[in-house]
Scaffold this motif. Structure first.
Motif, mmCIF file in Angstrom:
data_model
loop_
_atom_site.group_PDB
_atom_site.id
_atom_site.type_symbol
_atom_site.label_atom_id
_atom_site.label_comp_id
_atom_site.label_asym_id
_atom_site.label_seq_id
_atom_site.Cartn_x
_atom_site.Cartn_y
_atom_site.Cartn_z
ATOM 1 N N SER A 103 0.813 -1.219 0.000
ATOM 2 C CA SER A 103 0.000 0.000 0.000
ATOM 3 C C SER A 103 0.843 1.264 0.000
ATOM 4 C CB SER A 103 -0.934 -0.001 1.217
ATOM 5 O OG SER A 103 -0.187 -0.061 2.419
ATOM 6 N N LYS A 104 2.034 1.196 0.573
ATOM 7 C CA LYS A 104 2.889 2.383 0.619
ATOM 8 C C LYS A 104 3.503 2.686 -0.744
ATOM 9 C CE LYS A 104 2.340 3.353 4.954
ATOM 10 N NZ LYS A 104 1.655 4.593 5.365
ATOM 11 N N LYS A 105 3.909 1.640 -1.431
ATOM 12 C CA LYS A 105 4.470 1.832 -2.773
ATOM 13 C C LYS A 105 3.377 2.016 -3.813
ATOM 14 C CE LYS A 105 8.949 -0.524 -2.513
ATOM 15 N NZ LYS A 105 9.778 -1.587 -3.125
ATOM 16 N N GLY A 106 2.185 1.545 -3.481
ATOM 17 C CA GLY A 106 1.080 1.666 -4.414
ATOM 18 C C GLY A 106 1.169 0.695 -5.581
ATOM 19 N N CYS A 107 1.821 -0.432 -5.355
ATOM 20 C CA CYS A 107 1.968 -1.425 -6.426
ATOM 21 C C CYS A 107 2.176 -2.804 -5.805
ATOM 22 C CB CYS A 107 3.139 -1.064 -7.339
ATOM 23 S SG CYS A 107 4.733 -1.106 -6.497
ATOM 24 N N LYS A 108 2.184 -3.822 -6.669
ATOM 25 C CA LYS A 108 2.438 -5.180 -6.205
ATOM 26 C C LYS A 108 3.929 -5.477 -6.188
ATOM 27 C CE LYS A 108 -1.853 -7.600 -7.335
ATOM 28 N NZ LYS A 108 -2.460 -8.748 -8.059
ATOM 29 N N VAL A 109 4.357 -6.183 -5.174
ATOM 30 C CA VAL A 109 5.739 -6.646 -5.090
ATOM 31 C C VAL A 109 5.722 -8.138 -4.796
ATOM 32 C CG1 VAL A 109 6.711 -4.433 -4.367
ATOM 33 C CG2 VAL A 109 5.861 -6.019 -2.647
#
Length: 288
Positions: A103-109
């Motif tokens: 949620s902090k990066k706003g993407c999937k890792v």
């Protein structure tokens, strides 16, 4: 007026700059094809590197959810599996590369997860285990279980239905020490809910949704080995990596995490005469 020497230096610097790119700006296939990544995998896997990298690309191509994850996080997660010499084919159940939403990066890792077969494999490599296994127990198979003495009686031919009521783990060491554990389905579910990081604690996500029994057996086996097993350095590393969770990133950490990895990259020459299969063979070192 620029001298010949100065012009040569400028051209050299320009050429070097064009070959330096952000790892995050490349797709997975281009990233794996860079000299930097090839060297890293070769250092870990030696001659098995091309095959492993090809299997990673096959995994990626067949999983839309994984395709949405940052390429560098996929490589980093797969490198853990490579270091442990475990296959990443999710159908084999040794190790998984699982995408999570940060949620902090706003993407999937992507994140490395060890499967129950991976734990068994690493245990056997220590040379200390004479036998080790974990199985689901179906309704009708459990005759008696004594939690204190750890005596269990099963009739594996007496299943009255396909319903799984629990999971049984067992190991015996070369020195004769043995351990049996039994978790009911409710105990596994309580453990899963307690450690679920999703807002909806009861929701099934990732491998729990696609293969509940595999994750349940892993939970039982991991707990048993962690408490009573003999753990090699390799197994301790696996435990630590498997425990690593994607956490919320504070503003200070976020600044650091956004630093881009810069790697050498040589754009592939376009050729209409090569199909996708031959491209992969050439990129990862296979002969035609």
């Amino acid at each position: 007026m620029a001298t010949n020497s100065a012009l040569k230096n400028q051209l050299a610097n320009k050429k070097e700059a064009t070959n330096q790119v952000s790892a995050q700006s490349l797709g997975l296939k281009s990233l794996l094809g860079t000299p930097t990544m090839k060297k890293k995998f070769e250092q870990v896997l030696d001659k098995k590197a091309p095959q492993f990298m090809a299997s990673l690309l096959n995994l990626y191509n067949g999983d839309p959810n994984l395709q949405a994850a940052e390429p560098m996080s996929i490589v980093s997660s797969s490198m853990v599996a490579a270091a442990l010499d475990l296959p990443i084919d999710k159908n084999l159940g040794y190790a998984w590369i699982v995408p999570f939403y940060d949620s902090k990066k706003g993407c999937k890792v992507a994140q490395f997860q060890l499967g129950y077969k991976g734990y068994i494999q690493l245990a056997l490599r220590t040379g200390q285990y004479k036998a080790i296994n974990v199985i689901p127990v179906q309704e009708g198979e459990l005759i008696k279980w004594n939690r204190l003495t750890e005596e269990i009686e099963l009739d594996l031919n007496a299943a009255s239905s396909d319903k799984v009521i629990g999971y049984c783990g067992y190991f015996k060491l070369i020195n004769g020490f043995e351990k049996t554990v039994y978790w009911t389905r409710d105990e596994v579910e309580a453990h899963r809910i307690k450690h679920n990081k999703a807002k909806d604690k009861k929701s099934l996500n990732n491998v729990w949704r696609s293969d509940y029994d595999a994750m349940a057996m892993k939970t039982v086996l991991r707990n048993m080995l962690g408490k009573w097993g003999i753990l090699s350095i390799e197994m301790q590393t696996a435990f630590a990596e498997d425990e690593r969770e994607i956490k919320d990133i504070t503003p200070e950490e976020e600044d650091k995490s956004n630093e881009e990895d810069i790697i050498d990259y040589v754009p592939p020459e376009e050729s209409s005469s090569k199909d996708e299969k031959s491209d992969i063979q050439q990129d990862f070192g296979f002969e035609g």
